[in-house]
Design an enzyme around this catalytic site. Structure first.
Site, PDB file in Angstrom:
ATOM      1  N   HIS A 193       0.843  -1.199   0.000  1.00  0.00           N
ATOM      2  CA  HIS A 193       0.000   0.000   0.000  1.00  0.00           C
ATOM      3  C   HIS A 193       0.888   1.264   0.000  1.00  0.00           C
ATOM      4  O   HIS A 193       0.699   2.166  -0.806  1.00  0.00           O
ATOM      5  CB  HIS A 193      -0.919  -0.049   1.227  1.00  0.00           C
ATOM      6  CG  HIS A 193      -1.659   1.218   1.495  1.00  0.00           C
ATOM      7  ND1 HIS A 193      -3.005   1.368   1.260  1.00  0.00           N
ATOM      8  CD2 HIS A 193      -1.246   2.415   1.974  1.00  0.00           C
ATOM      9  CE1 HIS A 193      -3.381   2.590   1.580  1.00  0.00           C
ATOM     10  NE2 HIS A 193      -2.337   3.253   2.033  1.00  0.00           N
ATOM     11  N   GLU A 194       1.881   1.274   0.891  1.00  0.00           N
ATOM     12  CA  GLU A 194       2.783   2.431   0.974  1.00  0.00           C
ATOM     13  C   GLU A 194       3.594   2.580  -0.309  1.00  0.00           C
ATOM     14  O   GLU A 194       3.878   3.700  -0.755  1.00  0.00           O
ATOM     15  CB  GLU A 194       3.732   2.300   2.164  1.00  0.00           C
ATOM     16  CG  GLU A 194       3.049   2.227   3.526  1.00  0.00           C
ATOM     17  CD  GLU A 194       2.039   3.340   3.759  1.00  0.00           C
ATOM     18  OE1 GLU A 194       2.273   4.464   3.272  1.00  0.00           O
ATOM     19  OE2 GLU A 194       1.007   3.072   4.400  1.00  0.00           O
TER      20      GLU A 194
ATOM     21  N   HIS B 274       1.892   4.687  -2.843  1.00  0.00           N
ATOM     22  CA  HIS B 274       2.063   6.128  -2.596  1.00  0.00           C
ATOM     23  C   HIS B 274       3.407   6.599  -3.143  1.00  0.00           C
ATOM     24  O   HIS B 274       3.523   7.666  -3.728  1.00  0.00           O
ATOM     25  CB  HIS B 274       2.034   6.431  -1.094  1.00  0.00           C
ATOM     26  CG  HIS B 274       0.675   6.274  -0.476  1.00  0.00           C
ATOM     27  ND1 HIS B 274      -0.460   6.791  -1.026  1.00  0.00           N
ATOM     28  CD2 HIS B 274       0.284   5.674   0.683  1.00  0.00           C
ATOM     29  CE1 HIS B 274      -1.502   6.510  -0.253  1.00  0.00           C
ATOM     30  NE2 HIS B 274      -1.076   5.825   0.792  1.00  0.00           N
TER      31      HIS B 274
ATOM     32  N   GLU C 222      -5.740   7.046  -1.286  1.00  0.00           N
ATOM     33  CA  GLU C 222      -5.732   5.873  -0.409  1.00  0.00           C
ATOM     34  C   GLU C 222      -6.462   4.697  -1.047  1.00  0.00           C
ATOM     35  O   GLU C 222      -6.041   3.541  -0.895  1.00  0.00           O
ATOM     36  CB  GLU C 222      -6.354   6.202   0.947  1.00  0.00           C
ATOM     37  CG  GLU C 222      -5.596   7.254   1.753  1.00  0.00           C
ATOM     38  CD  GLU C 222      -4.153   6.850   2.036  1.00  0.00           C
ATOM     39  OE1 GLU C 222      -3.856   5.643   2.048  1.00  0.00           O
ATOM     40  OE2 GLU C 222      -3.317   7.757   2.225  1.00  0.00           O
TER      41      GLU C 222
END
Ligand SMILES: [Zn+2]
Length: 424
Positions: free
Chosen positions: A278-279, A282, A358
């Site tokens: 997930h990070e 980003h 997100e």
């Protein structure tokens, strides 16, 4: 007139507070929509009775504190102006030294100190609430130390900005907001660059991942996304909190992914890999740069509006606020008040943009790891350890949520799980 204005301001704040008290404590809880009941996003399926009760209590109080604290700042600056404190700070500054260049610094110190003292009770309540519910694990002295670092970093930052700002106002009464904004662009980028290497280490220790076996797995995944190993860090948060988190910060060669050690301690490897993926999204999709771009655009509009609103206020209420001229340092509380209001008003839009990023990161992560079981259980653990609300009231979602609610996040993953099962 002054007393009347003060009275109405306090009254407005009290009524506002009562509204939110009613909204959170009197209004019946929003029920989980029928279609989510019994799914993996339904908190009754993964929290026990005690956890459910604590979550509800804790979030109600926290939501109320959130909505009380920002307008409290506005009230503070309003009263500081109205009752002549701003004027007094300037007088104290001028009488304490004959060195003119120190006057702004001393004025700023008094204003910051009073603001800190006025908002201290609310921060302390927040801290002790978090402690009561076993989220924060920090002792009072350790917490106070972080508070003092905060105070001096804020003071130091404003000490750079404020003298430049008032100098620009004096140079150009009509265009200071534009010149100020132009200067803020390199300043913002510079601060973003320094954040992970200069500011963050004042609060915590950062180091490469301790668990070497896990590190190998994480770095293998990072390589797939073309993220060099030196950009992955662990931070010691366990002595401060029980909550779990991970984030991306910094720009250029200082860009990095940081995992809280609490996340590493409480989740198993597959769950951590999901959070990490997930990070990575980003990082790979450069969400920080989009964020900075959006922030700079908004701040151009914000500074222009501040310029207009300050002129209007000083023209209309200059006498009551004891501000003879916008360019006088006595107008600083007005500047802070307007900026804070504009940030609050724009937060639904910035939160909306953040929730979009997100959602993308969640999608990226599940495509990368293809393990919905681990993903869902990691979000359930995140909910449990932070006592976070799965399905928050509407106003909380709009003003507070930079992430989609856990209800949305978990149910999206469950959809993926069902699709995956059907394809097998
Ligand atoms: Zn994220």
């Amino acid at each position: 007139m002054v007393r009347k204005m003060g009275f109405y301001a306090v009254l407005a704040y009290v009524l506002y507070g009562l509204f939110f008290y009613w909204y959170f404590f009197q209004l019946p809880e929003p029920k989980l929509p029928f279609e989510y009941q019994g799914t993996k996003a339904d908190p009754t399926t993964f929290l026990n009775g005690r956890e459910l009760m604590l979550t509800e209590e804790y979030s109600k109080i926290r939501n109320l504190l959130f909505f009380l604290s920002t307008p409290f700042e506005w009230l503070f600056y309003f009263l500081i102006l109205l009752f002549g404190f701003s004027k007094a700070f300037k007088r104290w500054a001028e009488s304490s030294t004959k060195y003119k260049f120190l006057h702004t610094a001393i004025y700023l110190f008094w204003l910051s100190l009073f603001a800190y003292i006025a908002t201290f009770p609310l921060s302390y309540i927040s801290y002790s609430l978090s402690k009561t519910y076993h989220i924060s694990t920090q002792s009072f002295p350790a917490w106070m130390k972080d508070e003092l670092i905060d105070f001096w970093i804020n003071f130091g930052t404003w000490l750079i900005i404020v003298p430049v700002l008032y100098w620009l106002m004096k140079k150009s009464k009509k265009r200071w907001w534009l010149y100020g904004w132009l200067l803020s662009v390199p300043f913002t980028l510079f601060m973003m660059f320094l954040q992970p290497v200069v500011i963050d280490p004042l609060y915590n220790d950062f180091y490469p991942l301790k668990d070497k076996q896990l590190e190998t797995k994480i770095l293998a995944m990072a390589e797939k996304s073309h993220i060099p190993a030196k950009h992955v860090f662990e931070v010691d948060m366990a002595e401060k909190t029980n909550a779990l988190n991970a984030y991306v910060t910094g720009i250029g060669s200082n860009a990095r992914i940081v995992l809280w050690d609490t996340t590493l301690n409480k989740l198993n490897d597959n769950q951590i890999l999901f959070i990490m993926a997930h990070e990575m999204c980003h990082y790979v999709e450069k969400h920080i740069y989009w964020g900075i771009g959006g922030y700079l655009l908004l701040s151009l509009l914000g500074l222009y509006l501040t310029y207009r609103l300050m002129n209007w206020t000083v023209k209309r209420y200059g006498k009551e606020f004891k501000i003879p001229d916008v360019r006088d340092i006595r107008s600083l509380p007005l500047f802070f008040m307007i900026i804070s209001m504009l940030i609050f008003v724009s937060s639904p839009f910035t939160n909306f943009a953040s929730r979009y990023q997100e959602t993308r990161a969640d999608q990226y992560a599940i495509q990368m790891t293809k393990n919905p079981k681990a993903a869902i259980s990691s979000f359930q653990e995140l909910t449990r350890s932070g006592l976070s609300q799965v399905n928050p009231p509407l106003l909380v979602k709009i003003f507070r949520y930079t992430h989609p609610s856990m209800l949305d996040r978990i149910s999206k993953l469950e959809e993926y799980e069902i699709k995956q099962r059907n394809n097998e």
